[in-house]
Design an enzyme around this catalytic site. Sequence first.
Site, PDB file in Angstrom:
ATOM      1  NE  ARG A  18      18.764   4.992 -13.425  1.00  0.00           N
ATOM      2  CZ  ARG A  18      17.904   5.267 -14.410  1.00  0.00           C
ATOM      3  NH1 ARG A  18      17.288   4.267 -15.045  1.00  0.00           N
ATOM      4  NH2 ARG A  18      17.652   6.500 -14.773  1.00  0.00           N
ATOM      5  CE1 TYR A  52      19.483 -18.384   0.174  1.00  0.00           C
ATOM      6  CE2 TYR A  52      18.408 -16.875  -1.350  1.00  0.00           C
ATOM      7  CZ  TYR A  52      19.168 -17.105  -0.216  1.00  0.00           C
ATOM      8  OH  TYR A  52      19.611 -16.042   0.524  1.00  0.00           O
ATOM      9  CG  ASP A  69      18.982 -20.265  -8.921  1.00  0.00           C
ATOM     10  OD1 ASP A  69      20.172 -20.415  -9.245  1.00  0.00           O
ATOM     11  OD2 ASP A  69      18.635 -19.641  -7.907  1.00  0.00           O
ATOM     12  CE  LYS A 126      25.323 -17.837  -2.733  1.00  0.00           C
ATOM     13  NZ  LYS A 126      24.484 -16.680  -3.073  1.00  0.00           N
TER      14      LYS A 126
END
Length: 388
Positions: free
Chosen positions: A55, A107, A181, A206
Site C-alpha cells: 500500500r 465529465y 484534468d 483512457k
Amino acid sequence: MTNKIDTILAQAGNRDNNDQNNSISTPLYFGSNFRHDSLEEVETSDPTKRYSYSRLATPTRSVLQKALAELEGGVDSFAVSSGMAAIQLVFSLFKSGDHIITSDDLYGGSFRYFDYLSSHYGIKFSKWDGKDVDELKHLVTKDTKAIWLETPSNPTMKIIDIAEVSNLLHSIDNSILVCVDNTFLTPIYQRPLTLGADIVVHSATKYLSGHNDLLGGVVVAKDKAVDDDLLFNFNTTGVTLDPFDSWLLLRSLKTLSVRMERHTKNARYLCACLKKFDSVQKVLYPGVGGMISFYVNDDKVAQLLDNLKVISFAESLGGIESLVTLPAKQTHSDMTKEARLKLGITDNLIRLSVGLEDPRDLVEDIRQALGDAPIKLEESEKQTSTIN
C-alpha cells in the site's frame, strides 16, 4: 540531461527498475510485503522510501510513478485505482467551508462527486464558463482554495487557457491550486504544470493505457509541499494502483506518442467527412487528439447507435478500438436536463472516441448507420485531414 517526451516514453522503466539482472523491461513484483534486513533499517529509514508494504510502495508502481512525474514535469506522481480515485485524492486536500471553482463543462462523474462533497461535507463550489476572465476574478473569495479545469472539456470540447487562468489566480493568491484534468490531450499535446498549473490529473483508463483493459488514475504535483500532503493521504487511504495494472500501464506508455499521433490523424479525417454528412448538424473537435463530438438529426440518434458494425456503442474513451457514447443518457445522465441543455449536451449529441482502425472504414460505418449518401473529399480537405 533532459530527454524529450518520446525518449522518456520509450525508456520508461529501462533503467533503475529494481532488477538485479538489468532487465530492459521492468519486472512485475506481486509481493504484498517485503522482508527487512534488520531492526536498525526499520528504525532509521524513511518508510516511504523503502519497500515494506505494498500500500505504501511497490517496485513496479514506483517505476511507473517516476515515469509519469517526468512526463508531466512534476516532483512526483501517484498511480491510483481509477480516474475518480485520482479526483478524490486531490480533493482530500480540502475541508468543509473551502471554496472550489470549476469549469462548467466536465465529465459527468466529476459533477456527481462535487455535488456529493457539497451536500455531505460542506465544500462550496462555483461554476465558471471558461471564457470570461473578469467573471473568474469575481468568483474568487477568501475561502477559494482551488480551481478545477478540463480542457478540452467533456463532451463539448471547450478550450481554456491554462496559463492565463494560472497567472490570474496566482496573482490574486499564490496558494490557490490550479488543477487540470489532462485525460483528453495527455502530455503529448498538453503539459499543464509547465503552463502554470499546480496539479494535473488523468484517468489512466483512457489514453495513457490505451487498450480498454485496465482501470487507473494519475495525480502529479508540481510543488513538494502539495506533493507531501498528497503522499500522506495516498498512503493513508490506500487508493493505490495494483502491481499488475501498474506494469500494464507502464508498458502501454511506451506507445503513447505513436498512438496519439494516429488518433489525431484519424480524428482529423473523420471531422472532414462528418461535416459533409446530411444527418450531421455540427462537429466539435479541438484540433488534436482523438475525441470528437457531433450533433445528428434527432431522428437519426437511435438509427446510428443501433446499426454500427465497426465502432462500438460503449462508454469510456482513449482506446485502440473506436467507441461512441450518448452523453445525455450515459456519462452525464445524473445532471438535470436544464443543466445539460445549458451546456449543449442535448439528446442528439454524440461523443466519438476515434480509435486506430483505418479511418475510411470508420467513416463508412457511420455513413451506413446513418443511411446517408456516400461523400467525397476535395483535394484540399484530404490534405487537411492528412489522409491520402
